[in-house]
Write a protein that holds these residues in place. Structure first.
Motif, PDB file in Angstrom:
ATOM      1  N   CYS A  81     -88.197  41.510-112.214  1.00 15.27           N
ATOM      2  CA  CYS A  81     -87.888  42.094-113.528  1.00 15.27           C
ATOM      3  C   CYS A  81     -88.384  43.537-113.506  1.00 15.27           C
ATOM      4  CB  CYS A  81     -88.577  41.285-114.628  1.00 15.27           C
ATOM      5  SG  CYS A  81     -88.288  41.969-116.263  1.00 15.27           S
ATOM      6  N   LYS A  87     -88.673  49.696-118.841  1.00 15.18           N
ATOM      7  CA  LYS A  87     -88.462  48.363-119.377  1.00 15.18           C
ATOM      8  C   LYS A  87     -88.314  48.364-120.893  1.00 15.18           C
ATOM      9  CE  LYS A  87     -88.127  45.359-117.400  1.00 15.18           C
ATOM     10  NZ  LYS A  87     -86.874  44.916-116.712  1.00 15.18           N
ATOM     11  N   HIS A 117     -82.279  35.863-117.803  1.00 13.07           N
ATOM     12  CA  HIS A 117     -82.528  36.219-119.204  1.00 13.07           C
ATOM     13  C   HIS A 117     -81.858  35.235-120.153  1.00 13.07           C
ATOM     14  CE1 HIS A 117     -83.671  39.880-117.086  1.00 13.07           C
ATOM     15  NE2 HIS A 117     -84.550  40.007-118.060  1.00 13.07           N
ATOM     16  N   GLU A 134     -83.789  37.118-111.324  1.00 12.57           N
ATOM     17  CA  GLU A 134     -85.139  37.674-111.156  1.00 12.57           C
ATOM     18  C   GLU A 134     -85.974  36.807-110.218  1.00 12.57           C
ATOM     19  OE1 GLU A 134     -85.596  40.306-115.207  1.00 12.57           O
ATOM     20  OE2 GLU A 134     -86.551  38.339-115.190  1.00 12.57           O
ATOM     21  N   ASP A 187     -91.530  38.901-117.593  1.00 12.39           N
ATOM     22  CA  ASP A 187     -90.567  37.818-117.313  1.00 12.39           C
ATOM     23  C   ASP A 187     -90.954  36.885-116.164  1.00 12.39           C
ATOM     24  OD1 ASP A 187     -89.082  38.593-119.461  1.00 12.39           O
ATOM     25  OD2 ASP A 187     -87.492  39.574-118.317  1.00 12.39           O
ATOM     26  N   GLN A 228     -89.401  33.166-116.012  1.00 14.04           N
ATOM     27  CA  GLN A 228     -88.015  32.960-115.564  1.00 14.04           C
ATOM     28  C   GLN A 228     -87.788  33.424-114.119  1.00 14.04           C
ATOM     29  OE1 GLN A 228     -86.532  35.318-118.769  1.00 14.04           O
ATOM     30  NE2 GLN A 228     -85.942  37.034-117.483  1.00 14.04           N
TER      31      GLN A 228
END
Ligand code: PEP
Ligand code: MN
Length: 342
Positions: free
Chosen positions: A103, A132, A273, A299, A310, A313
């Motif tokens: 990410c 970001k 996401h 990711e 993140d 995930q």
């Protein structure tokens, strides 16, 4: 409006028509098919009546209005799929393209490790965020230019093109220097100034659907980029906001066949996401291959529990190797026709 040229129209006639269109205040976009050339006349609606008289120019078959609000993005203007080439990688062709990386770019070591894993597993493009878009101003905001340098370095070292997000018009020049593809994130999908600005770039744009963006609105956002001169747009479904809370967002898998019908642009899926949990990434990637997406952006992180953003995930290396094995099996099955079905 679309100006359909006759099958035997000469180059001179095509030039004359484009010059005439420009002289009445419109921009022209040529689409050369196998059979005939189509000229898109793009501009505001006020000159429509005048434009219709293009029908009387030599070599013109007919002038037809484009009924959809998006013009250059639609299949009416261009029937055949757009295939985008980045280095030696093709997006939108027969192959399923996997983009992978962290990410956020966090350090040289972390980025090198991600690049090594992505390459070894068979990913074709490396991702990494340097700017970001975080919900909280207290969350890690990215390494900015220092991060871009690391991304470029790892991309070169591993021989993969790189993609990173641009959030601000003032950063576009700098990011274009370091990155092979520029990402417009979900939150900026309707930042029209930014869309117009990346429309002037020479690099392809990965345009993510917003959290609350309809498919038509996504195509209109793509239209901003295309009409500003950049024809290389990759669309990305990354989950939309619904009442469901079990996943971070709801992956709108049906957006893929719908977009494939409406547009010639490549369509990829971001399962990371969409789901928000590493355990759902492989099943959703399977769905992406099966539904006919052109690829995924995933990711990964060497140690997700330590990720600056993140982590929940992000796939561990061994999970990503597994994902790539499954992609290869499913891709072959899709290509060969499942159980004889075509
Ligand atoms: C990302 O790619 O890290 C990102 C922030 O994506 P999105 O814009 O889809 O939330
Ligand atoms: Mn992310």
């Amino acid at each position: 409006m679309i100006i359909l040229m006759k099958k035997n129209a000469t180059g001179e006639e095509i030039n004359h028509v484009t010059e005439w269109i420009t002289s009445v205040g419109y921009q022209t976009h040529l689409s050369r098919g196998v059979e005939r050339t189509i000229i898109g006349a793009i501009g505001d609606d006020r000159g429509r009546i005048q434009l219709k008289s293009a029908a009387f120019l030599p070599g013109v078959e007919k002038v037809v209005p484009i009924l959809k609000p998006y013009k250059l993005a639609g299949r009416e203007f261009q029937e055949k799929d757009t295939v985008i080439q980045v280095g030696e990688v093709l997006i939108g062709g027969p192959a399923f393209t996997v983009i992978a990386g962290p990410c956020s770019i966090e350090s040289e070591e972390q980025m090198m490790e991600c690049g090594y894993v992505a390459k070894k597993a068979g990913a074709k493009i490396l991702r990494g965020g340097a700017f970001k878009p975080r919900t909280s101003p207290y969350s890690f905001q990215g390494m900015e230019e220092e991060g871009l340098k690391l991304l470029k370095k790892v991309g070169e070292r591993t021989g993969m093109p790189v993609v990173t997000e641009v959030m601000n018009t003032t950063d576009v020049d700098m990011i274009e220097e370091y990155s092979d593809i520029l990402q417009i994130g979900a939150r900026n999908v309707q930042n029209f100034a930014l869309l117009k600005r990346v429309g002037l770039c020479r690099k392809p744009i990965l345009l993510k659907r917003g959290l609350m963006t309809t498919i038509e609105e996504l195509l209109m956002s793509a239209e901003y980029i295309l009409s500003s001169g950049n024809g290389r747009v990759i669309l990305c479904e990354r989950g939309i906001r619904t009442f469901e809370t079990a996943t971070r967002n709801t992956l709108d898998i049906s957006a893929v066949p719908v977009l494939k019908e409406l547009t010639h642009l490549p369509v990829i899926i971001d399962p990371s996401h969409a789901a928000g949990h590493a355990k759902y990434i492989i099943p959703l990637t399977r769905a992406a291959v099966a539904v006919g997406a052109d690829g995924v952006i995933v990711e990964i992180h060497p140690e997700p529990e330590k990720a600056f953003s993140d982590g929940a995930q992000s796939l561990r290396p061994e999970q990503f190797y597994r994902l790539m094995d499954e992609v290869n099996i499913l891709e072959a099955a899709m290509r060969d026709g499942i159980g004889g079905l075509q």
